[in-house]
Structures are given as C-alpha cells and as structure tokens.
Design a protein around this motif. Structure first.
Motif, PDB file in Angstrom:
ATOM      1  N   SER A   1       0.941  -1.264   0.085  1.00 23.25           N
ATOM      2  CA  SER A   1      -0.005  -0.021  -0.071  1.00 23.25           C
ATOM      3  C   SER A   1       1.025   1.380   0.048  1.00 23.25           C
ATOM      4  CB  SER A   1      -0.801   0.142   1.229  1.00 23.25           C
ATOM      5  OG  SER A   1      -0.113  -0.228   2.432  1.00 23.25           O
TER       6      SER A   1
ATOM      7  N   ASN B   1      -3.659  -2.959  -4.151  1.00 23.83           N
ATOM      8  CA  ASN B   1      -2.254  -3.122  -4.919  1.00 23.83           C
ATOM      9  C   ASN B   1      -2.314  -4.862  -5.082  1.00 23.83           C
ATOM     10  OD1 ASN B   1      -1.807  -0.357  -3.707  1.00 23.83           O
ATOM     11  ND2 ASN B   1       0.268  -0.789  -4.434  1.00 23.83           N
TER      12      ASN B   1
ATOM     13  N   ASN C   1      -5.797   0.618  -7.843  1.00 15.02           N
ATOM     14  CA  ASN C   1      -6.392   1.788  -7.637  1.00 15.02           C
ATOM     15  C   ASN C   1      -5.975   2.456  -6.334  1.00 15.02           C
ATOM     16  OD1 ASN C   1      -7.995   0.855  -5.398  1.00 15.02           O
ATOM     17  ND2 ASN C   1      -9.310  -0.295  -6.907  1.00 15.02           N
ATOM     18  N   GLU C   2      -6.679   3.559  -5.881  1.00 16.03           N
ATOM     19  CA  GLU C   2      -6.098   4.098  -4.695  1.00 16.03           C
ATOM     20  C   GLU C   2      -5.912   3.326  -3.363  1.00 16.03           C
ATOM     21  OE1 GLU C   2      -8.337   7.821  -4.080  1.00 16.03           O
ATOM     22  OE2 GLU C   2      -7.749   8.803  -5.807  1.00 16.03           O
ATOM     23  N   ASP C   3      -6.683   2.203  -3.325  1.00 14.35           N
ATOM     24  CA  ASP C   3      -6.779   1.453  -2.153  1.00 14.35           C
ATOM     25  C   ASP C   3      -6.271   0.019  -2.336  1.00 14.35           C
ATOM     26  OD1 ASP C   3      -8.330   3.278  -0.844  1.00 14.35           O
ATOM     27  OD2 ASP C   3     -10.234   2.444  -1.598  1.00 14.35           O
TER      28      ASP C   3
ATOM     29  N   LYS D   1      -5.908  -0.791   1.461  1.00 17.92           N
ATOM     30  CA  LYS D   1      -5.529   0.240   2.433  1.00 17.92           C
ATOM     31  C   LYS D   1      -6.931   0.798   2.970  1.00 17.92           C
ATOM     32  CE  LYS D   1      -3.556   4.878   2.118  1.00 17.92           C
ATOM     33  NZ  LYS D   1      -2.751   5.979   1.369  1.00 17.92           N
TER      34      LYS D   1
ATOM     35  N   ASP E   1      -6.028   5.911   5.913  1.00 23.70           N
ATOM     36  CA  ASP E   1      -4.742   6.806   5.452  1.00 23.70           C
ATOM     37  C   ASP E   1      -3.764   6.329   6.338  1.00 23.70           C
ATOM     38  OD1 ASP E   1      -5.803   8.328   3.530  1.00 23.70           O
ATOM     39  OD2 ASP E   1      -6.232  10.043   4.917  1.00 23.70           O
TER      40      ASP E   1
ATOM     41  N   LYS F   1       3.522   3.624  -4.804  1.00 22.98           N
ATOM     42  CA  LYS F   1       2.598   4.323  -5.505  1.00 22.98           C
ATOM     43  C   LYS F   1       2.870   4.014  -7.122  1.00 22.98           C
ATOM     44  CE  LYS F   1       1.292   6.168  -1.847  1.00 22.98           C
ATOM     45  NZ  LYS F   1      -0.050   5.752  -0.979  1.00 22.98           N
TER      46      LYS F   1
ATOM     47  N   PRO G   1      -0.129  -0.737  -8.397  1.00 25.30           N
ATOM     48  CA  PRO G   1      -1.413  -0.474  -7.742  1.00 25.30           C
ATOM     49  C   PRO G   1      -2.306  -0.554  -8.706  1.00 25.30           C
ATOM     50  CG  PRO G   1       0.260   1.419  -7.673  1.00 25.30           C
ATOM     51  CD  PRO G   1       0.889   0.316  -8.604  1.00 25.30           C
TER      52      PRO G   1
END
Length: 428
Positions: free
Chosen positions: A61, A113, A109-111, A155, A158, A64, A107
């Motif tokens: 996570s 991996n 998406n944003e959450d 993730k 945060d 990037k 990754p």
C-alpha cells in the motif's frame, strides 16, 4: 528393531541454500537486499520496495508506482571442526551458495495493490568430504524450496493497511549417509540415498499501521506448510556380504511441516536524515520434533526389515530472534544502512546433528542504496555472521547387539559466514 540402525534426517535438508544463511535452523532470510543492510530490522514495517511482498504484504500500500525488483545474495561459510571423535573431520562443509529472488508490484487503484514474488523461505546445503568421520550420521544434504506468492493489499484508511497472499511451495532434495560394513564381517561402506519432492500451499498475511507520521508498526504471519514428500530410498551395498539383498530403490514417503513464524517491527523516522528500525521474530521450531520416512517393499535381513522405516528424533525448540538497525539519507541519491541481529539456535547440544550443526548467532550488516534517478535504485549489502561454539554428540546405532553399523560421532563446531547481496529496483 526396524528403526534401530538406519536413522537419518531427511527434513534437515528441507530448504534450498545454505546452512549458514542469515536465518538460523533451516530458515533463509535473504529475500531482500534493502532489508539485509539493516540485518532485517524493520522488515515488517519499512516497506522500502516490492520485496515487502515477503516482509509484509500490507506494505504494498506504500508503493505508488509499479515496481520490479530482482536480486540475489551470496553466502560464503566457514566451518571449524575441533575435538572430533573421528580422525577425519575437515571443515568448510558448506559450499558457496547463492539465494535469488524477484518481485513485481503495481497499484490497482487508490486502495488496492497487487503483487507477485518468487523467493526462498528455507534452506540447507552441506557436503562433507568422502572420508568424513561423521558420514554415518550424514554426508551430503541438499534440498531446494522455491515459493511463488501472488498477493493483494488493501488500504483501509490513511493509516492502516492489510495484505494477504497464498504461497505455492515446491520442495525437492537429496540426502546421503553411510553404513559401516566392517561390523558385519565385510569392508568399506554402504550408502543410503534419499530423494523426495512435493508441492504444498500456505499463506502470508500482514497489517501495517502508521501510528504517527514518524512511527510505523507492522506485523506479519508466515503460515506453516504441510508437505507429503514422495520419492525413493536407494540402498547401495559396499563390500559387505549381509546387505546385498537390500540393493535397489524403494518408494519413500515423508510427512513434514515447516514452522510458522510471526515477525513484528517498528520503523521510526527520526528526522529527514535518520530512520531507526527494531524487530522481533518468533519461529515455532518445535514442530520439528520427529521425522519418519516410510519405505515400501523392502526385503528383510536377518529376520528384520531394517529400512522399512527411517526415523530421526529432533526435539527442536521455539525461538525468538531480535534485530536493530538504522539508515542515514546522505543525499537524495544515497542512503546508508547498518544493523545487528541476535538469532538463537533451535537445536541444543543433546539433539544437534552433523547436517545442521548450528549455534546461537550474531549478525552485523552494512548496506547502501543508490538512486541515480526516480525510476531506479540499486541496493548492496554485506553481512558477517558469527556463531557460538556448537557441540554435536550423536550416539552409535546397531542392527543387533555387538553389530554397530552407524558409529557415533561427536565434535565441536565453530561457524562463521560472509554474505554479500545486490538488488535492482525499477519503477514505471
């Protein structure tokens, strides 16, 4: 009587690389050179690159960009044998060995991996000279384990991430030991040669928490793996007249479980230059209590079936190992690392074998990472390992009263090793 005279340690070669890797027992630590530089302190909390797939799956996570990591470590061990009960007991029974690994992470998406890794979790190789005085307890041991681990991390928010990956583990190997024919009115040695392999599934899981902006804590669980190795036991007679009808190959089966472990660590970013690491690892070595190899279709000798079952009592104990380390960001291109680890032996003096004559270990490491640009990092590391004196005292075994075909062996071992590793990370 069928277990009396032919005892050997097939499971003691479960693994792939070196009796003197940076992990004790049959464990291999060299799955990351960036981690090797700090003696693997912070392995569950640092998430420096895609090698976190092994160290802590949740660490993906932190990545990037997509990454490919490839590398290897070379281990050069030195073994000093003294106070031997036999005339021939040369050291340096561990040849130069290398440990490769590779990882890919990206990754989704944003959450989420995804990643996949190939590495070596356990390992052993030992190769004594032909006339080694302890050859009746073990002469040659080499088994290879390769693990493939597809992995997902999520993730949660945060500060908290979790990760999980099944492990697909391939084991194959070979062990040899000798039998003394002279006890049965012959001469020379007979040879027992065991081969086996299997594929089994386990898993790795982890959680990574950013407690503050400077302090991270990680916890990783590496599961046990249950194997049923299938192969053959080959008996080759020397000049002795008694065991001639045993010559040949027999189907062999071994049930064996590699131990689970729990790795926990913290990473503390002191300032823009210094980062501190600390960690502890629990390994359930007590799973290695007894090993039994079943052989099918073996003929009898003197009314006995001496190789119908091959067994070894191990009685290993659980261990805790500890490591501390630090890194210094010299400039945007260079980071310097160092670390120190304490790793106790799972075997005590009364159950240590010539195949794995390991003692309590101290490991000192140095490392560096060079990033010529944002897309590439080259890591190198050096480790020096030193063990306390380890004693081996294995009793002799007899086919019948007064007929000792596997003479006993005792000696003191003083082991050390140099490890050198290199790794390349490419981001895109």
């Amino acid at each position: 009587m069928k277990k009396i005279w032919l005892k050997t340690t097939l499971a003691m070669a479960i693994g792939a690389v070196s009796t003197h890797s940076l992990g004790n027992g049959i464990a291999i630590n060299e799955q990351s050179v960036s981690g090797m530089g700090t003696a693997f302190a912070g392995r569950a909390s640092a998430a420096q690159d895609a090698s976190t797939i092994f160290g802590n799956p949740a660490g993906m996570s932190k990545l990037k960009r997509s990454e490919i990591v490839g590398g290897f470590a070379v281990v050069d061990a030195s073994v000093d044998i003294s106070d031997s009960s036999a005339e021939s007991s040369e050291g340096d029974m561990v040849p130069l060995a290398s440990v490769p690994f590779g990882y890919f992470a990206t990754p989704l998406n944003e959450d989420w991996n995804f990643g996949i890794g190939v590495y070596v979790p356990f390992g052993l190789i030992s190769d004594y000279e032909k006339g080694f005085g302890g050859r009746y307890k073990g002469q040659y041991s080499k088994v290879q384990v390769i693990t493939l681990q597809p992995t997902l991390s999520y993730k949660i928010n945060d500060r908290v991430a979790v990760g999980f990956g099944p492990t697909i583990n391939k084991i194959d190997g070979k062990l040899t030991s000798k039998l003394d024919n002279s006890a049965l009115f012959g001469s020379g040695d007979s040879e027992v040669n065991i081969k086996g392999d299997d594929v089994a599934v386990g898993f790795n899981a982890g959680v990574l928490v950013d407690i503050t902006d400077q302090l991270a804590w990680g916890l990783t669980y590496h599961s046990k793996v249950d194997y049923t190795l299938e192969g053959r036991t080959k008996f080759k007679n020397g000049n002795g007249p008694v065991f001639s009808n045993l010559n040949g190959e027999y189907d062999a089966t071994l049930d064996f479980t590699t131990p689970e472990s729990v790795d926990t660590s913290i990473t503390y970013k002191l300032d823009d230059k210094w980062t501190l690491y600390g960690g502890a690892t629990f390994t359930r070595w007590s799973r290695l209590e007894e090993i039994v190899v079943e052989n099918d279709g073996t003929p009898g000798v003197l009314g006995l079936q001496p190789i119908a079952e091959v067994s070894e009592e191990l009685k290993w104990k659980d261990t805790w190992s500890y490591a501390i380390g630090a890194s210094y960001q010299l400039n945007p291109q260079w980071v310097l690392r160092t670390g120190f680890a304490l790793d106790p032996s799972p075997a005590a003096n009364d159950n240590r074998t010539v195949r794995i004559p390991v003692g309590n270990r101290k490991v000192f490491s140095l490392g560096a990472g060079w990033s010529p640009n944002d897309d590439m990092t080259i890591d190198v590391a050096y480790s020096y390992l030193r063990e306390d004196e380890a004693k081996v005292n294995q009793a002799g075994r007899s086919l019948a009263p007064g007929v000792e075909v596997a003479p006993g062996y005792s000696a003191s071992y003083r082991n050390s090793a140099h490890g050198l590793g290199a790794q390349v990370t490419y981001r895109f």
